[in-house]
Design an enzyme around this catalytic site. Structure first.
Site, PDB file in Angstrom:
ATOM      1  N   THR A 129       0.829  -1.207   0.000  1.00 56.09           N
ATOM      2  CA  THR A 129       0.000   0.000   0.000  1.00 56.09           C
ATOM      3  C   THR A 129       0.867   1.262   0.000  1.00 56.09           C
ATOM      4  OG1 THR A 129      -1.829  -1.114   1.107  1.00 56.09           O
ATOM      5  CG2 THR A 129      -1.757   1.288   1.279  1.00 56.09           C
ATOM      6  N   SER A 168      -7.055  -1.079  -6.638  1.00 58.11           N
ATOM      7  CA  SER A 168      -6.609  -1.358  -5.283  1.00 58.11           C
ATOM      8  C   SER A 168      -5.106  -1.585  -5.367  1.00 58.11           C
ATOM      9  CB  SER A 168      -7.301  -2.615  -4.747  1.00 58.11           C
ATOM     10  OG  SER A 168      -6.617  -3.151  -3.627  1.00 58.11           O
ATOM     11  N   THR A 169      -4.416  -1.401  -4.251  1.00 52.53           N
ATOM     12  CA  THR A 169      -3.012  -1.821  -4.218  1.00 52.53           C
ATOM     13  C   THR A 169      -2.877  -3.261  -4.692  1.00 52.53           C
ATOM     14  OG1 THR A 169      -2.430  -0.317  -2.423  1.00 52.53           O
ATOM     15  CG2 THR A 169      -1.031  -2.258  -2.699  1.00 52.53           C
ATOM     16  N   ASN A 170      -3.888  -4.073  -4.381  1.00 53.76           N
ATOM     17  CA  ASN A 170      -3.788  -5.509  -4.600  1.00 53.76           C
ATOM     18  C   ASN A 170      -3.876  -5.919  -6.067  1.00 53.76           C
ATOM     19  OD1 ASN A 170      -3.738  -5.430  -1.857  1.00 53.76           O
ATOM     20  ND2 ASN A 170      -5.802  -6.236  -1.571  1.00 53.76           N
ATOM     21  N   THR A 215      38.297 -34.834 -13.587  1.00 53.96           N
ATOM     22  CA  THR A 215      37.074 -35.192 -12.874  1.00 53.96           C
ATOM     23  C   THR A 215      37.453 -35.466 -11.422  1.00 53.96           C
ATOM     24  OG1 THR A 215      37.327 -37.531 -13.448  1.00 53.96           O
ATOM     25  CG2 THR A 215      35.966 -36.185 -14.919  1.00 53.96           C
ATOM     26  N   SER A 347      47.546  -8.516  -1.659  1.00 49.11           N
ATOM     27  CA  SER A 347      47.839  -8.722  -0.246  1.00 49.11           C
ATOM     28  C   SER A 347      48.505  -7.499   0.347  1.00 49.11           C
ATOM     29  CB  SER A 347      48.755  -9.938  -0.057  1.00 49.11           C
ATOM     30  OG  SER A 347      49.153 -10.071   1.298  1.00 49.11           O
ATOM     31  N   SER A 348      48.227  -7.263   1.627  1.00 52.75           N
ATOM     32  CA  SER A 348      48.890  -6.179   2.341  1.00 52.75           C
ATOM     33  C   SER A 348      50.205  -6.638   2.959  1.00 52.75           C
ATOM     34  CB  SER A 348      47.968  -5.646   3.438  1.00 52.75           C
ATOM     35  OG  SER A 348      47.676  -6.682   4.376  1.00 52.75           O
TER      36      SER A 348
END
Length: 492
Positions: A129, A168-170, A215, A347-348
């Site tokens: 709504t 209607s909203t519906n 596989t 990477s740091s």
């Protein structure tokens, strides 16, 4: 209608609520007073929405994602309102000047204006709504300006009496959801098609790169890297065709005209047919009246099916990204068969490290989409009797999945797949060292000999070809023929 992708993303709902609250106390010049069932509120004078939208903003600060995140949904809402107004005008129930004002407002919204006025959170109580009233109020106030009236002067154009007439909203809300999904469907298909093309081009480029297939993460039999990448293109192409064919038919039946529960109360008997026909013309999409409006008002099965198709695509994308990460692993201690474009330092602490960040990000998008599907499924199951009040969550999740998948596929194709290169010499070396190569010799030396050679190669660390030559199991000409790439990667 691809321009909607450029609409700015985040609107912080708590910030909106605070701003509106501040405006209410800033004096009469900054606000206008509106009334509803619950009393009065001061609405920002500059706002095109009204009191019911404002109440929803105060109530629902949940996801932080407003309706304005999804321009196709806003466009679809405007199309539904224009189609309804057109039908009501043709039936003589909506006077010409009011109809012209509604049509003018809807057209401006359809063309991308006023989307910032759709401020309600995607997750909301009330079965949608608040969304419907946000649209009604914005259209009414834009229309009032067209009529030369002030915003909020609803006696000249009313959000409920005029903009929401015979609705209607519906029925308006789920109709807009279906239409909004169709309006955005081409974006998803275009992104998916582009990714398929990226994989297919790489398949062509890698057609002569011999490698080992695997596989269960163990050596299997030879194939080409081109075959592997063409398989990626094929599996995604299947989903493209499935989505392109199925989704329009899945979403085309709308319940517009059903009003509150599907009985069509408060409508002219001729209204539904005209409204749906006008909606088809305005949207240029083949919408049609649902066969059973009561069923169509309460059932969310089509959205569950559509979400399931998106989940399937997400699962496929995630599996492909897992493969890309494995194939590029290393560079010295992994498969190292392909190189992904370096997008950023990895990477740091570890100098020189570069991570497969684009496939990793797509994996995470896939997990999010899979989670969206579960949330949507639970919301669909939670419907009761003639309405499903959890529909806002369904809308939020399905539009979010489409947005995420579209962006992820664009990113994967452009920032990763298009720049992949092959380590051809390394791929061939792995084939020649692989125990799995003995499978290609099985028709020539027999299963027992092949098994014995494989076991000996494993225990001694020697190569299969070396052992076959040592035992004179095949002459060089036959061995050369057997190991021709084209004889190992397809039926003979």
């Amino acid at each position: 209608m691809r321009g909607g992708r450029g609409v700015s993303d985040a609107i912080n709902m708590k910030a909106i609520a605070m701003t509106l609250s501040n405006n209410m106390h800033a004096g009469s010049a900054a606000t206008r007073r509106e009334s509803d069932l619950l009393g009065h509120l001061d609405v920002p004078a500059s706002a095109y929405y009204g009191i019911q939208t404002l109440r929803a903003v105060h109530n629902f600060t949940l996801s932080g994602v407003s309706l304005s995140h999804h321009p196709r949904l806003i466009m679809a809402l405007a199309m539904v309102k224009q189609a309804a107004a057109d039908a009501n005008h043709r039936l003589g129930n909506l006077e010409t000047r009011r109809f012209e004002a509604i049509e003018h407002a809807c057209q401006r919204i359809i063309h991308g204006e006023y989307h910032d006025q759709f401020v309600v959170d995607m997750i909301q109580g009330g079965a949608g709504t608040s969304t419907n009233m946000n649209a009604n109020e914005v259209i009414a106030n834009v229309g009032l300006e067209f009529l030369g009236r002030a915003r909020g002067d609803y006696q000249h154009l009313h959000p409920n009496n005029d903009v929401n007439m015979a609705q209607s909203t519906n029925d308006a809300y789920p109709t807009a959801i279906r239409l909004g999904l169709m309006l955005g469907h081409d974006d998803l298909l275009e992104s998916l098609s582009g990714l398929c093309r990226s994989f297919s081009r790489k398949g062509d480029a890698f057609a002569d790169v011999l490698k080992m297939g695997r596989t269960q993460l163990q050596d299997a039999v030879p194939m080409t890297l081109g075959q592997e990448f063409h398989a990626f293109a094929t599996t995604l192409g299947e989903d493209h065709d499935h989505l392109k064919r199925r989704v329009p038919m899945l979403l085309r039946a709308v319940n517009l005209g059903g009003t509150a529960i599907g009985t069509g109360i408060n409508t002219d008997a001729r209204y539904q047919k005209i409204a749906v026909e006008r909606l088809a013309a305005i949207s240029e999409h083949d919408v049609a009246p649902a066969h059973d409006l009561i069923e169509a008002t309460s059932d969310m099965g089509d959205f569950v099916m559509f979400s399931g198709m998106l989940k399937r695509l997400a699962v496929k994308l995630s599996k492909i990204c897992n493969d890309l990460r494995l194939l590029s692993s290393g560079p010295r201690t992994g498969f190292n068969e392909i190189n992904l474009p370096a997008r950023q330092p990895g990477s740091s602490i570890m100098p020189g490290k570069v991570n497969p960040v684009i496939p990793e990000a797509v994996n995470q998008v896939a997990f999010d989409v899979i989670g969206n599907d579960l949330s949507l499924s639970l919301a669909a199951e939670a419907g009761q009797l003639q309405l499903n009040v959890m529909e806002p969550l369904i809308v939020y999740k399905i539009f979010d999945s489409i947005r995420l998948l579209t962006r992820a596929m664009d990113m994967l194709g452009t920032l990763c797949v298009d720049g992949i290169t092959a380590n051809e010499a390394h791929c061939r070396e792995l084939v020649e060292r692989s125990i799995g190569l003995v499978t290609a010799l099985n028709p020539y030396i027999g299963y027992d000999n092949a098994t014995r050679i494989a076991q000996k190669a494993l225990t001694t660390g020697r190569g299969v070809l070396e052992l076959v030559r040592e035992e004179n199991l095949l002459d060089d000409n036959t061995l050369t023929e057997a190991l021709r790439p084209e004889n190992m990667v397809m039926p003979r």
